[in-house]
Write an enzyme that holds these catalytic residues in place. Structure first.
Site, PDB file in Angstrom:
ATOM      1  N   PRO A 225     -14.836 -68.170  -2.868  1.00 10.49           N
ATOM      2  CA  PRO A 225     -16.201 -67.997  -2.370  1.00 10.49           C
ATOM      3  C   PRO A 225     -16.695 -69.278  -1.695  1.00 10.49           C
ATOM      4  O   PRO A 225     -16.601 -70.363  -2.259  1.00 10.49           O
ATOM      5  CB  PRO A 225     -16.995 -67.705  -3.647  1.00 10.49           C
ATOM      6  CG  PRO A 225     -15.989 -67.178  -4.610  1.00 10.49           C
ATOM      7  CD  PRO A 225     -14.728 -67.905  -4.292  1.00 10.49           C
ATOM      8  N   GLU A 226     -17.185 -69.147  -0.458  1.00  8.30           N
ATOM      9  CA  GLU A 226     -17.692 -70.312   0.260  1.00  8.30           C
ATOM     10  C   GLU A 226     -19.215 -70.210   0.341  1.00  8.30           C
ATOM     11  O   GLU A 226     -19.822 -69.327  -0.262  1.00  8.30           O
ATOM     12  CB  GLU A 226     -17.035 -70.382   1.634  1.00  8.30           C
ATOM     13  CG  GLU A 226     -15.505 -70.467   1.511  1.00  8.30           C
ATOM     14  CD  GLU A 226     -14.851 -71.207   2.652  1.00  8.30           C
ATOM     15  OE1 GLU A 226     -15.442 -72.185   3.127  1.00  8.30           O
ATOM     16  OE2 GLU A 226     -13.750 -70.809   3.053  1.00  8.30           O
TER      17      GLU A 226
END
Length: 271
Positions: free
Chosen positions: A2-3
């Site tokens: 997840p960014e």
């Protein structure tokens, strides 16, 4: 992993359901995350009311009157809201049951995520104290980016992924921003004209803002708090498209490794 857009999507999803609500029951099934979940966390939070949910870089900050719960999703984690009675999954390591009946669950198959507690201002925590500006904040602009990196010999892609320069520009979005800016990701910062670096700051903002609006990028594990994936991957220009034709000129997208990260670029459009 997840960014920033995925983390911001999570924040927006859970914030309305947490703010103003109490944690009525807390179940910790597994404390062995990237850092052990602090002993006594349950006692710290039980019966406490959430004041708000913020984001700093890829960290979620859940504020209480007496401190802040710092959450990181690691490589494959997610925070999901579930209805009462929803069966626990194998990798649901922590559950926070709210006075509304909903439950917030940390799901993390690889256990690289984190839940940490601080009674000091969260911004002073060692994990957050030395971070660069947010890419969507006013402090991040072309002039700032140029002054921060123009003297560096390192590849431009590595520079914009340095969280001391700017937070949240992960691998996917670095590739995409450099494509829109027409900059070869391998080019040394000191060999790029000021105007081009300043323009890059704008493309970074554009790419990340677009990804947030579309719910982030799902490549493997990420889903939003309601269990739905993001859709920004449908508009990727270069990332993961090695050998495919460039959407602008038709040249096959090149694939290389920069700073041990997969990198994609168009040999014609980017120089």
């Amino acid at each position: 992993m997840p960014e920033l857009p995925e983390v911001e999507t999570t924040r927006r999803g859970i914030e309305p359901h947490l703010t103003g609500h109490r944690f009525e029951h807390i179940l910790v099934r597994e404390r062995r995350l990237r850092w052990p979940i602090p002993a006594g966390l349950e006692q710290q939070l039980l019966g406490q009311t959430v004041q708000g949910v913020r984001r700093r870089a890829k960290y979620l900050l859940i504020d209480f009157p007496h401190g802040t719960l710092i959450a990181h999703l690691g490589m494959s984690g997610s925070l999901r809201l579930v209805e009462p009675g929803t069966a626990l999954q194998k990798h649901d390591h922590v559950e926070f049951r709210l006075d509304s009946g909903l439950a917030l669950r940390l799901h993390d198959p690889r256990r690289f995520g984190a839940l940490l507690w601080t009674e000091a201002p969260a911004e002073h925590h060692p994990l957050l104290a030395h971070l660069g500006p947010e890419p969507l904040a006013e402090a991040f602009n072309g002039s700032y980016l140029y002054q921060s990196i123009h003297h560096r010999k390192q590849a431009i892609k590595s520079a914009i992924m340095d969280h001391h320069v700017v937070v949240g520009v992960g691998n996917i979005y670095a590739n995409e921003a450099l494509f829109l800016a027409g900059i070869d990701p391998r080019r040394a910062c000191q060999r790029i004209a000021r105007e081009r670096i300043e323009n890059l700051a704008g493309t970074i903002r554009h790419v990340l803002a677009a990804a947030v609006e579309q719910g982030g990028t799902t490549l493997r594990d990420f889903v939003n708090p309601e269990g739905r994936p993001g859709y920004f991957q449908q508009t990727l220009n270069v990332y993961g498209r090695g050998g495919a034709p460039c959407r602008a000129c038709g040249t096959p997208i090149a694939h290389t490794v920069i700073g041990q990260r997969a990198s994609f670029y168009c040999p014609v459009c980017q120089r």
